[in-house]
Design an enzyme around this catalytic site. Sequence first.
Site, PDB file in Angstrom:
ATOM      1  N   ARG A 158       0.860  -1.354   0.001  1.00 45.43           N
ATOM      2  CA  ARG A 158       0.144   0.068   0.090  1.00 45.43           C
ATOM      3  C   ARG A 158       0.916   1.083   0.080  1.00 45.43           C
ATOM      4  O   ARG A 158       0.717   2.125  -0.869  1.00 45.43           O
ATOM      5  CB  ARG A 158      -0.967   0.046   1.052  1.00 45.43           C
ATOM      6  CG  ARG A 158      -2.100  -1.189   1.098  1.00 45.43           C
ATOM      7  CD  ARG A 158      -2.836  -0.859   2.402  1.00 45.43           C
ATOM      8  NE  ARG A 158      -3.900  -1.742   2.275  1.00 45.43           N
ATOM      9  CZ  ARG A 158      -4.117  -3.345   2.675  1.00 45.43           C
ATOM     10  NH1 ARG A 158      -2.730  -3.979   2.817  1.00 45.43           N
ATOM     11  NH2 ARG A 158      -5.035  -4.059   2.556  1.00 45.43           N
ATOM     12  N   ILE A 159       1.942   1.304   0.874  1.00 44.82           N
ATOM     13  CA  ILE A 159       2.838   2.516   1.025  1.00 44.82           C
ATOM     14  C   ILE A 159       3.487   2.650  -0.388  1.00 44.82           C
ATOM     15  O   ILE A 159       3.592   3.709  -1.199  1.00 44.82           O
ATOM     16  CB  ILE A 159       3.813   2.407   2.064  1.00 44.82           C
ATOM     17  CG1 ILE A 159       2.759   2.541   3.291  1.00 44.82           C
ATOM     18  CG2 ILE A 159       4.747   3.561   2.129  1.00 44.82           C
ATOM     19  CD1 ILE A 159       3.792   2.166   4.813  1.00 44.82           C
ATOM     20  N   ASP A 196       8.575  -6.525  -5.565  1.00 44.59           N
ATOM     21  CA  ASP A 196       7.852  -7.234  -4.722  1.00 44.59           C
ATOM     22  C   ASP A 196       7.303  -8.234  -5.290  1.00 44.59           C
ATOM     23  O   ASP A 196       6.579  -8.248  -6.245  1.00 44.59           O
ATOM     24  CB  ASP A 196       6.510  -6.087  -4.553  1.00 44.59           C
ATOM     25  CG  ASP A 196       5.849  -6.617  -3.389  1.00 44.59           C
ATOM     26  OD1 ASP A 196       5.939  -7.842  -2.967  1.00 44.59           O
ATOM     27  OD2 ASP A 196       5.387  -5.798  -2.796  1.00 44.59           O
ATOM     28  N   CYS A 206      11.673   4.557   5.182  1.00 40.89           N
ATOM     29  CA  CYS A 206      10.795   4.923   6.390  1.00 40.89           C
ATOM     30  C   CYS A 206      10.013   3.688   6.699  1.00 40.89           C
ATOM     31  O   CYS A 206       8.918   3.681   7.151  1.00 40.89           O
ATOM     32  CB  CYS A 206       9.660   5.712   5.756  1.00 40.89           C
ATOM     33  SG  CYS A 206      10.507   7.614   5.300  1.00 40.89           S
ATOM     34  N   ALA A 207      10.869   2.586   6.706  1.00 40.43           N
ATOM     35  CA  ALA A 207      10.158   1.250   6.944  1.00 40.43           C
ATOM     36  C   ALA A 207      10.622   0.770   8.172  1.00 40.43           C
ATOM     37  O   ALA A 207      10.111   0.798   9.261  1.00 40.43           O
ATOM     38  CB  ALA A 207      10.526   0.275   5.908  1.00 40.43           C
ATOM     39  N   ASP A 246      14.013   7.419   8.680  1.00 36.15           N
ATOM     40  CA  ASP A 246      13.082   7.706   9.710  1.00 36.15           C
ATOM     41  C   ASP A 246      12.994   6.769  10.582  1.00 36.15           C
ATOM     42  O   ASP A 246      12.473   6.852  11.732  1.00 36.15           O
ATOM     43  CB  ASP A 246      11.737   7.998   9.016  1.00 36.15           C
ATOM     44  CG  ASP A 246      10.710   8.428   9.930  1.00 36.15           C
ATOM     45  OD1 ASP A 246      10.768   9.480  10.557  1.00 36.15           O
ATOM     46  OD2 ASP A 246       9.374   7.823  10.052  1.00 36.15           O
ATOM     47  N   GLU A 294      16.009   2.961  18.689  1.00 40.46           N
ATOM     48  CA  GLU A 294      15.416   4.274  18.715  1.00 40.46           C
ATOM     49  C   GLU A 294      15.056   4.645  19.879  1.00 40.46           C
ATOM     50  O   GLU A 294      14.556   4.021  20.714  1.00 40.46           O
ATOM     51  CB  GLU A 294      14.122   4.008  17.788  1.00 40.46           C
ATOM     52  CG  GLU A 294      14.049   3.585  16.351  1.00 40.46           C
ATOM     53  CD  GLU A 294      12.882   3.580  15.559  1.00 40.46           C
ATOM     54  OE1 GLU A 294      11.818   3.846  16.042  1.00 40.46           O
ATOM     55  OE2 GLU A 294      12.919   3.359  14.129  1.00 40.46           O
ATOM     56  N   HIS A 314      11.188   8.821  13.699  1.00 39.60           N
ATOM     57  CA  HIS A 314      10.183   7.802  13.343  1.00 39.60           C
ATOM     58  C   HIS A 314       8.840   8.498  13.220  1.00 39.60           C
ATOM     59  O   HIS A 314       7.905   8.128  13.975  1.00 39.60           O
ATOM     60  CB  HIS A 314      10.372   6.560  14.233  1.00 39.60           C
ATOM     61  CG  HIS A 314       9.423   5.543  13.849  1.00 39.60           C
ATOM     62  ND1 HIS A 314       9.577   4.313  14.161  1.00 39.60           N
ATOM     63  CD2 HIS A 314       8.349   5.114  12.986  1.00 39.60           C
ATOM     64  CE1 HIS A 314       8.964   3.461  13.723  1.00 39.60           C
ATOM     65  NE2 HIS A 314       8.201   3.843  12.938  1.00 39.60           N
TER      66      HIS A 314
HETATM   67  C1  MLT Z   1       3.947   1.645  11.140  1.00 43.86           C
HETATM   68  O1  MLT Z   1       4.408   0.502  11.115  1.00 43.86           O
HETATM   69  O2  MLT Z   1       2.479   1.805  11.088  1.00 43.86           O
HETATM   70  C2  MLT Z   1       4.819   2.906  11.258  1.00 43.86           C
HETATM   71  O3  MLT Z   1       6.064   2.837  11.413  1.00 43.86           O
HETATM   72  C3  MLT Z   1       4.460   4.176  11.913  1.00 43.86           C
HETATM   73  C4  MLT Z   1       4.479   3.909  13.516  1.00 43.86           C
HETATM   74  O4  MLT Z   1       5.412   3.331  13.950  1.00 43.86           O
HETATM   75  O5  MLT Z   1       3.234   3.424  14.174  1.00 43.86           O
END
Ligand code: MLT
Length: 313
Positions: free
Chosen positions: A149-150, A169, A228-229, A254, A259, A277
Amino acid sequence: MKIVLAEKTSPAAVKIFQTEKDWTVVTADQIKNGLAAEIADADALIVRSAVQVDEALLANAKKLRVVGRAGVGVDNIDTPAATKRNIIVMNTPGANAVAVAEHTILLMLAMARSLVRADVTTREGKWEKKSLMGSELRGKTLGIVGLGRIGVEVAKRAATFGMTVLANDPAAAPELEHSMSVRLVSREQVFTTSDYITLHVALTPKTQNMIDAASIATMKKGVRIINCARGELIVEQDLAAALQSGQVGGAALDVYCEEPPKGSPLLGCPNLIATPHIAGSTTEAQEAVGTQIAHQVMDYLRKGIIVNAVNAK
Ligand code: MLT
């Protein structure tokens, strides 16, 4: 029923649970004696990404029937341990996809135009007009690892910038190539031919450490990487070394292995943009993940309806 919301959740989500007259709803700020004690008699536990739902925590939860993840990644939940106890684990795929995709595009543009350095130096009274020559996204190749989706939302936006979009994918439907401006290729092809590489896959044994010294060596010199994953998709020391040598021209992260990323060698790299994040942290996305998980958990507790479970068919 007792619902424990272990992390700050949108007020709209809390309200949904509170509409049930006989239900007890405990929010994060009301947990006084620790989460383990609070969930001892809970029917549902709602988390985001900070709380680790591990075997030891679940051992306290004698009545627990469902863990709801307001978000996508479930790597903070010991799903096999939950399954052993017949606890359903459900998430909200898609609810924050646009937020994460927009953050990804933001990070790409910020690298292309050295946004952070432009801001910092201008505030310092400098005028770095000459050294801040940028580049356009138009005409560049974006490689997306993970066309869920992302990934799809990122691909749509990148195409409108005039980028050539490649994606890897194994689960992607071949029709996506026709319905969108994206070419499905191998992961190796994404790595070897992209100017920008962005990761949008879950953390699994197959995806962990996919970006390391060996894969970086196959990439174009000066490639820019966005993540961002999940932090563990990248071997951070290897990326830091590649940022120092210039093999990787820039990275925008991110997420991190730890973290916050205390003492990470990445933080010393001037060609790194770091955010804490927050890709999924928009008002809209937080409301969407919160209300969606609230409805899913209520449907399960009241009617036995299972939606978006990661450990039930
Ligand atoms: C997720 O897994 O939905 C994203 O990393 C955002 C979050 O941590 O909630």
